[in-house]
Design a protein around this motif. Sequence first.
Motif, PDB file in Angstrom:
ATOM      1  N   THR A 282      24.910   5.166  39.012  1.00 58.01           N
ATOM      2  CA  THR A 282      24.296   3.724  38.849  1.00 58.01           C
ATOM      3  C   THR A 282      25.507   2.549  39.292  1.00 58.01           C
ATOM      4  O   THR A 282      24.818   1.868  40.128  1.00 58.01           O
ATOM      5  N   THR A 283      26.723   2.894  39.242  1.00 55.81           N
ATOM      6  CA  THR A 283      27.697   2.006  39.584  1.00 55.81           C
ATOM      7  C   THR A 283      27.666   2.091  41.267  1.00 55.81           C
ATOM      8  O   THR A 283      27.759   0.920  41.905  1.00 55.81           O
ATOM      9  N   ILE A 284      27.575   3.298  41.721  1.00 60.52           N
ATOM     10  CA  ILE A 284      27.791   3.416  43.365  1.00 60.52           C
ATOM     11  C   ILE A 284      26.365   2.756  43.863  1.00 60.52           C
ATOM     12  O   ILE A 284      26.541   2.075  44.770  1.00 60.52           O
ATOM     13  N   ARG A 289      30.832   1.037  45.444  1.00 56.45           N
ATOM     14  CA  ARG A 289      32.351   0.933  45.148  1.00 56.45           C
ATOM     15  C   ARG A 289      32.681   2.310  45.781  1.00 56.45           C
ATOM     16  O   ARG A 289      32.375   3.279  45.262  1.00 56.45           O
ATOM     17  N   GLU A 290      33.844   2.217  46.587  1.00 49.85           N
ATOM     18  CA  GLU A 290      34.318   3.591  47.085  1.00 49.85           C
ATOM     19  C   GLU A 290      35.124   4.193  45.968  1.00 49.85           C
ATOM     20  O   GLU A 290      35.208   5.398  45.969  1.00 49.85           O
ATOM     21  N   TYR A 294      34.587   8.228  45.103  1.00 53.27           N
ATOM     22  CA  TYR A 294      35.697   9.140  44.988  1.00 53.27           C
ATOM     23  C   TYR A 294      35.846   9.861  43.662  1.00 53.27           C
ATOM     24  O   TYR A 294      35.944  11.037  43.792  1.00 53.27           O
ATOM     25  N   GLN A 295      35.457   8.880  42.644  1.00 52.90           N
ATOM     26  CA  GLN A 295      35.411   9.704  41.375  1.00 52.90           C
ATOM     27  C   GLN A 295      34.365  10.797  41.157  1.00 52.90           C
ATOM     28  O   GLN A 295      34.422  11.885  40.617  1.00 52.90           O
ATOM     29  N   LEU A 296      33.170  10.281  41.630  1.00 46.72           N
ATOM     30  CA  LEU A 296      31.994  11.293  41.630  1.00 46.72           C
ATOM     31  C   LEU A 296      32.152  12.494  42.193  1.00 46.72           C
ATOM     32  O   LEU A 296      31.564  13.462  41.636  1.00 46.72           O
ATOM     33  N   GLU A 311      29.153   9.581  50.171  1.00 39.78           N
ATOM     34  CA  GLU A 311      30.137   9.448  51.026  1.00 39.78           C
ATOM     35  C   GLU A 311      29.753   9.530  52.389  1.00 39.78           C
ATOM     36  O   GLU A 311      30.042   8.676  53.500  1.00 39.78           O
ATOM     37  N   ASP A 312      28.879  10.638  52.742  1.00 40.93           N
ATOM     38  CA  ASP A 312      28.323  10.568  54.012  1.00 40.93           C
ATOM     39  C   ASP A 312      27.550   9.630  54.365  1.00 40.93           C
ATOM     40  O   ASP A 312      27.489   9.093  55.595  1.00 40.93           O
TER      41      ASP A 312
END
Length: 705
Positions: A282-284, A289-290, A294-296, A311-312
């Motif tokens: 949801t945050t992404i 946010r990068e 990264y955390q996901l 990321e892709d």
Amino acid sequence: MRLTLKLTTYFKMLLLIIGICSLFLLLFLSLYLYVGQQEKDVFKVNSNQYKTEVSKLFDFNSKTQVVTINDLTYWDSLVKFTKTKDTVWYNTHIVNEFPTYEVDYIAIYGLDKKNIAHTSNPNFKSNNFIPVQAMMHLYKKKFSKFYMRIPEGVVEVFGGTIHASNDPKKVKSKPAGYMFMARILNQKYFKNLEDMCSSKIKFLDKKVIPHNIGNKKVTSIIELRDADNLVVTKLFFERPSHLNFEKTKELLLIIVIATLISLISAIHYFRKWVYKPLKLVTTILESDREISIYQLKKEPGEFGYIGNLFEDHRKNRSQLEKSKEKAEESDKLKSTFLANLSHEIRTPMNAIIGFSDLLLDEKLSDEFKKKYLKIINSSGKSLVSIIEDLIEMSKIEAKQIAPKFKGVNIEKCLNELFNTLKVTIPDDKNIRFYQQESNFKLTNDILTDEIKLKQVIINLLTNAIKFTENGHVAFGYSVFSDQKFLEFRVEDTGIGIVKKDLNVIFDRFRRVEDDYSISLSGLGLGLSISKAYVEMLGGEITVESVFGGGSVFKFTIPLRYDVTVHEDDESLPIMAFNDTEGKTILVAEDDNINFLLLKTILQKKKHTVLRAKNGQEVVDINASNPNIDLIFMDIKMPVMDGYEAFEIIKKETPERIVIAQTAHSSAEVKERILKAGFSGYITKPLDKEKIFELINKTFQNNVIS
């Protein structure tokens, strides 16, 4: 009673299990649908970005032809041709240059819309196919681009009205005629466009393929319209979107089944495995946010895979933005360079052609003839300098140049440069030109490439002199023995460089544009070539400058001493030798004009001149005429080139003196000529004093040996 209690408890647990299972089923069904919706949204964004990219690259693919026709249609000679219909001029300036325009067809029409002349490739049979209606539209617009169907296929047509060079483009003046260029949308055209946009392209006349995500491809359609703005055909662009949500959906289904089997364990790990990753997703989606991506990615299972997808997607979007910026920058640089190149070439050509025309006046005095000839000679040298810079930059880009290291006396090298350049400073400039003292005098030779080192220093000093009107221009070197490098320094009190331009002055085709520099010639390649040479030698180049306060260029080369032992050859006596005259000289030259020039120069010294038009003729004439004293051998000839002919001649007549002549002036070509065994070489354009000096030196060495 206990049995009833157990059944009631079991029933409640069963209801709880069913309720929890239903809740999880509903939750994972929602997630499944949510991911599917995200798949559609991401695909839609990629599709829109792809359409924008395709549109820009499609227009960029025609930039070269647009710049070419805009340049040609504002040409005084072309205006004159529409009136005189001089076929000789047309063949010389249009037909001969036709391959460089990268089109399949060129046609020139008069203002009466009748075809004056046309040129096309051998496989392009159609002629006079431009509709009158297109010329009527062009008369109003001055430039147009449209498409047509002809027997050869679909063609892209560029049209422009013909005007004098001093006719401002914004004024709606009456044109002298029309010029059209056309190129076939053939396999070569599609291959070039496909490489640019990494797509598959085909014509789409009837069946329209919908934009969907089932085939995992993004598509775009560009309509090709004729002069009346009617659709002629369509181009269909297609590229894989690299989206793969199927595994995510499969994993979600597995999770649903696993949840039904291991409900209690799923409840225990619910917060850890589901709640936190969903929050990250949801945050992404909300903020992109990068750190969240990264955390996901670090989450186990399908959520880490979703993080990779995000990321892709982020990388693809960033790459598209960079590609767009690069394409726009390349487009701007290419257009600017082409315009600058056209200006820089036309300036000396204008002087050469203009003053050559004035020399035809029989009433012209000898004083003006000499003046005009000096201007023509100077302009010719400027033109050769521009062409040599272009060739040198091309060789650097193709990595065809390598340094040739040998021992160099730095003091002697700098003194030669000082004596050579000080006489080139214009008399109207108040400049003090001098060498700076070094912190340490080098007594041993340094191992480096002398030619490239000199060229770098010459480029920097020439620029310094060009941009300095008053003050000084100085150069010198310092020795840093502890760090094992030499630092060369060129400073001036010229106009300086604005701070924002310091980062781009070493880039190809860049020029600092201001009121002063615009008045000076140049393609902006000198500093680029210098930077490439310095890096070849193993060093770095930097610049410090204050606008209005001068500039300081510094570059380094490794400090490596030459340990080779050189022995002076004092066995040859010094002989006086007068100008050589009355020799029989065979000139191997296939070009009539070049032969006439060399023949005229040689006859000034009363030499008898023979001619061979190809390599085989050189060999035959040499074998049948033992009285030949010297051969001028053109390297590039038909039938047999100069190297092959030279080998045969040296086998048959080893004593024959052979001098190479070539249009290539690079150090690599000169080295190959001398290594082959030629007695010497000259480069084009020919200089009569250098020719006489070379002949005298060659015969003198031959007598001594």
